[in-house]
Every structure is written in structure tokens, then in C-alpha cells.
Design a protein around this motif. Structure first.
Motif, PDB file in Angstrom:
ATOM      1  N   SER A 125     -23.930 -57.735  62.319  1.00 34.29           N
ATOM      2  CA  SER A 125     -23.953 -57.319  60.912  1.00 34.29           C
ATOM      3  C   SER A 125     -25.038 -58.086  60.158  1.00 34.29           C
ATOM      4  N   ILE A 126     -25.367 -57.543  58.980  1.00 27.79           N
ATOM      5  CA  ILE A 126     -26.297 -58.232  58.062  1.00 27.79           C
ATOM      6  C   ILE A 126     -25.585 -58.387  56.720  1.00 27.79           C
ATOM      7  N   GLU A 142     -27.704 -49.642  49.339  1.00 23.83           N
ATOM      8  CA  GLU A 142     -26.630 -48.656  49.603  1.00 23.83           C
ATOM      9  C   GLU A 142     -27.183 -47.474  50.394  1.00 23.83           C
ATOM     10  N   ARG A 143     -28.378 -47.028  50.004  1.00 24.50           N
ATOM     11  CA  ARG A 143     -29.000 -45.910  50.727  1.00 24.50           C
ATOM     12  C   ARG A 143     -29.244 -46.277  52.193  1.00 24.50           C
ATOM     13  N   ILE A 149     -18.976 -55.844  49.369  1.00 22.82           N
ATOM     14  CA  ILE A 149     -17.726 -56.393  49.900  1.00 22.82           C
ATOM     15  C   ILE A 149     -17.108 -57.438  48.971  1.00 22.82           C
ATOM     16  N   ALA A 150     -17.878 -57.956  48.012  1.00 19.10           N
ATOM     17  CA  ALA A 150     -17.304 -58.949  47.088  1.00 19.10           C
ATOM     18  C   ALA A 150     -18.237 -59.147  45.908  1.00 19.10           C
ATOM     19  N   VAL A 163     -23.547 -59.253  43.849  1.00 15.43           N
ATOM     20  CA  VAL A 163     -22.695 -58.470  44.749  1.00 15.43           C
ATOM     21  C   VAL A 163     -23.027 -58.921  46.162  1.00 15.43           C
ATOM     22  N   ARG A 164     -21.997 -59.218  46.933  1.00 15.60           N
ATOM     23  CA  ARG A 164     -22.223 -59.501  48.345  1.00 15.60           C
ATOM     24  C   ARG A 164     -22.117 -58.172  49.078  1.00 15.60           C
ATOM     25  N   MET A 165     -23.130 -57.856  49.900  1.00 11.22           N
ATOM     26  CA  MET A 165     -23.136 -56.573  50.613  1.00 11.22           C
ATOM     27  C   MET A 165     -23.261 -56.821  52.110  1.00 11.22           C
ATOM     28  N   ARG A 166     -22.736 -55.867  52.873  1.00 11.82           N
ATOM     29  CA  ARG A 166     -22.772 -56.025  54.341  1.00 11.82           C
ATOM     30  C   ARG A 166     -23.105 -54.693  55.005  1.00 11.82           C
TER      31      ARG A 166
END
Ligand SMILES: CC(C)(COP(=O)(O)OP(=O)(O)OC[C@H]1O[C@@H](n2cnc3c(N)ncnc32)[C@H](O)[C@@H]1OP(=O)(O)O)[C@@H](O)C(=O)NCCC(=O)NCCS
Length: 169
Positions: A125-126, A142-143, A149-150, A163-166
Motif C-alpha cells: 500500500s501507499i 482520489e482519481r 482513511i482519517a 486527510v490521511r489517504m491510502r
């Protein structure tokens, strides 16, 4: 390690296309210049300095790629890989494209480059953090398959949440 090149962005046939490749020591001055162009105003204090870029250029667990169009530096991406007991994850630390080069797919191409390197490293994962106010960056992530996730309150300063994204690879 040998540098890797991939084609970047959406350009007209016959146009001089940008290319993404691994950054080297001789790119440091231009990386600093890019950083100053990309992060202005309230974000100037979060800019990376030459020493930080130099650290990541020589760190075997990190990657920095630059996107160039001829002699013009258009953008860069950097991140690190962390090997834990059960899995290997990548952290995308920074992604930036110079204002005159934006909206042509270079950000997406730099992201694809980092994803490919993360897969080569065996990452599952990243993860990344992006300021809530950076809508264009959040849309790009997002695209490209990242999910929020948080929320990290005050991550960049008082009232400036991240925003934390994964993305699972
Ligand atoms: C976020 C950032 C890296 C995006 O770079 P970019 O090269 O413009 O990214 P892309 O071109 O791939 O995508 C951006 C937009 O251009 C659009 N686009 C891409 N190619 C296009 C084309 N050929 N024609 C028209 N629009 C296009 C995309 O649809 C996207 O639109 P949207 O913002 O409305 O969703 C850049 O804006 C930046 O450096 N910002 C400041 C630093 C920052 O916020 N970094 C991220 C925090 S870690």
C-alpha cells in the motif's frame, strides 16, 4: 540503481513530451527552485530545503523522481519505503508540479511512477497526508485510487487539517 524513464502527461502529437526519471545529485538545485515555485504563501514554511532533498536522493529506502520537459523542470515526487514485520508500505512524502505545467497530467504521471517503484519494492500500500484545503491534489489522489482513511487535526498548523489517504496496491 539505473534511472527509469516513462513518458508523462497528455500532449499533442509532435509536442516535446516531458519524461519522468529518478533524481540525482545534479538535480538538487532545480528541485529547490521547483519547491519555491510550488509552495508559496502560508505553505512556504513547509518547503523542503536542499539538505532534505539531498538526504532522500542518497537514502536507499527513498525515491525522488523529477519530471523534465527538455531543460525545464516541471515537477517531482518523493517517498520512502518501510519494511515492517508483516508488510512493506510506502509513504508518499511530497508531490509538486510547477504552476505553468499543471493540468496536463504530469501530477498523475509522477504518481504512476511512484506506484511502479513501490510495487517493485514489494509494497502492499501507499499512504500519504494532504491538506484538506488542497482540493486539486485530493481530487488527483482520489482519481488515482487513493481513499481517505482519517483526518489529522491541525497537522499543518492550527486549523489546517490533513486527510490521511491510502491506496492498496
Ligand atoms: C496537485 C498537483 C501536484 C497536481 O499536478 P498536475 O500536474 O496539475 O496534475 P494533473 O494534471 O494530473 O491533474 C490535475 C488536473 O488537471 C486535469 N488535467 C490533466 N490533464 C489534462 C489535460 N490534458 N487537459 C485538461 N485538463 C487536464 C485533471 O483532470 C485535474 O483536474 P482537477 O484538478 O479539476 O481534478 C499540483 O497542483 C501542485 O503541485 N500543487 C501544489 C502542491 C500540492 O498541493 N501538492 C500535493 C500535496 S502533497
Amino acid at each position: 540503481m539505473t534511472s527509469t524513464q516513462i513518458r508523462a502527461g497528455r500532449f499533442e502529437p509532435g509536442e516535446f513530451r516531458p519524461r519522468v526519471r529518478l533524481a540525482e545529485r545534479q538535480d538538487l538545485d532545480e528541485l529547490v527552485r521547483l519547491e519555491r515555485t510550488c509552495y508559496r504563501g502560508v505553505y512556504a514554511e513547509h518547503r523542503w530545503e536542499r539538505e532534505q532533498f539531498a538526504y532522500y536522493v542518497r537514502n536507499p529506502k527513498a525515491r525522488i523522481a523529477v519530471c523534465r520537459r527538455g531543460s525545464q523542470y516541471c515537477g517531482y515526487v518523493t517517498g520512502v519505503f518501510s519494511h515492517r514485520a508483516r508488510s512493506t508500505t510506502a509513504a508518499l512524502l511530497s508531490l509538486a508540479v510547477a504552476p505553468p505545467c499543471r493540468h496536463r497530467g504530469i501530477g498523475a504521471a509522477l504518481l504512476r511512477w511512484f506506484e511502479a517503484r513501490s510495487r517493485e519494492e514489494g509494497c502492499v500500500s501507499i499512504d500519504l497526508e494532504v491538506a484538506v484545503v488542497r482540493r486539486s491534489a485530493r481530487r488527483l489522489y482520489e482519481r488515482c485510487g487513493f481513499e481517505p482513511i482519517a483526518i489529522r487535526a491541525d497537522y499543518y498548523g492550527p486549523g489546517d487539517d490533513a486527510v490521511r489517504m491510502r491506496k492498496t496496491l
